[in-house]
Design an enzyme around this catalytic site. Sequence first.
Site, short mmCIF file in Angstrom:
data_model
loop_
_atom_site.label_atom_id
_atom_site.label_comp_id
_atom_site.label_asym_id
_atom_site.label_seq_id
_atom_site.Cartn_x
_atom_site.Cartn_y
_atom_site.Cartn_z
N CYS A 99 0.80 -1.23 0.00
CA CYS A 99 0.00 0.00 0.00
C CYS A 99 0.83 1.28 0.00
CB CYS A 99 -0.96 -0.04 1.18
SG CYS A 99 -2.39 0.98 0.90
N HIS A 211 -3.58 -5.77 2.29
CA HIS A 211 -3.27 -6.00 3.70
C HIS A 211 -3.89 -7.33 4.10
CE1 HIS A 211 -2.10 -1.79 4.08
NE2 HIS A 211 -3.25 -1.41 3.59
N1 GLN Z 1 -1.92 6.74 2.51
C1 GLN Z 1 -2.04 5.91 1.34
C2 GLN Z 1 -3.46 5.94 0.73
O1 GLN Z 1 -4.39 6.31 1.42
C3 GLN Z 1 -1.69 4.48 1.69
C4 GLN Z 1 -2.68 3.85 2.64
C5 GLN Z 1 -2.19 2.50 3.13
O2 GLN Z 1 -0.99 2.29 3.29
N2 GLN Z 1 -3.17 1.58 3.40
O3 GLN Z 1 -3.63 5.54 -0.41
#
Ligand code: GLN
Length: 263
Positions: A99, A211
């Site tokens: 992510c 995740h």
């Molecule tokens: N901040 C980034 C987004 O919102 C990554 C989020 C995350 O790592 N789940 O896309």
Amino acid sequence: MFKTQELRIGWLYPTLMSTYGDRGNVICLQRRCQWRGLNVTIVPVTQQTEASIFKEIDVIVGGGAQDRQQEIVMRDLRGAKAEAFKEKVEEGTPGVFTCGSPQLLGHYYEPALGRRIEGLGLLDLVSKHPGANVSRCIGDVVFEITSSPLAETLRKQLGKPPIIIGFENHGGRTYLGKVEPLGKMIKGYGNNGEDGYEGAFYRHVIATYCHGPLLPKNPFIADWLIQTALQEKYQAEISLDPLDDSLVEQARKAMLKRLEVNC
Ligand code: GLN
């Protein structure tokens, strides 16, 4: 030879990039090594560590983060540190980046608020948040790994298509350039909810929005990372002792049933 070997897991910015439970990926790698009698060391990469730290790392794990923490990380992962990281990836060190991490491995990430965060430019991709008033990509995900040669390797080992199960929570949308997608979506948004792609795959690096944590839910990926890291480190063919993943298999079957996904 196997019993005397050691695996050193580099964990990128543990206090800044471990939102959404991605520390579970580090724990999964550690335990799957220890269950096989392999010595494991976790090497945190922080704002206090020097570029030379990457020389002592065999596999790299990067987790997810909020936009603000990503900016802090990118202010640190510059110069010699960024070059050392990129060198490791180019020479074949495996890694899994979830992510927020892969967003920073691309050319840039434009968060919902604030200025563009320049990335490492390691992966030919860009990520853009469509704005705070646009709903985030949140939910369960199922996708099939299609990137080569990873997909072939896993399909041969599993005897069936390599299916990834997890969840996603991101505002940013990622658009691939000349880099291979990691997989094709079966359920969920994936990179951007439009092109049906999930993640990216480059050298031995897995970039994904998934995740879960990813690795405990999909242990064959953890074993691919361990095996690849050992083979790169010791320049030898390595086969891992199988582990009893029957509980995981039951959980995966239950999840696919709940998501009404037949694959
Ligand atoms: N901040 C980034 C987004 O919102 C990554 C989020 C995350 O790592 N789940 O896309």
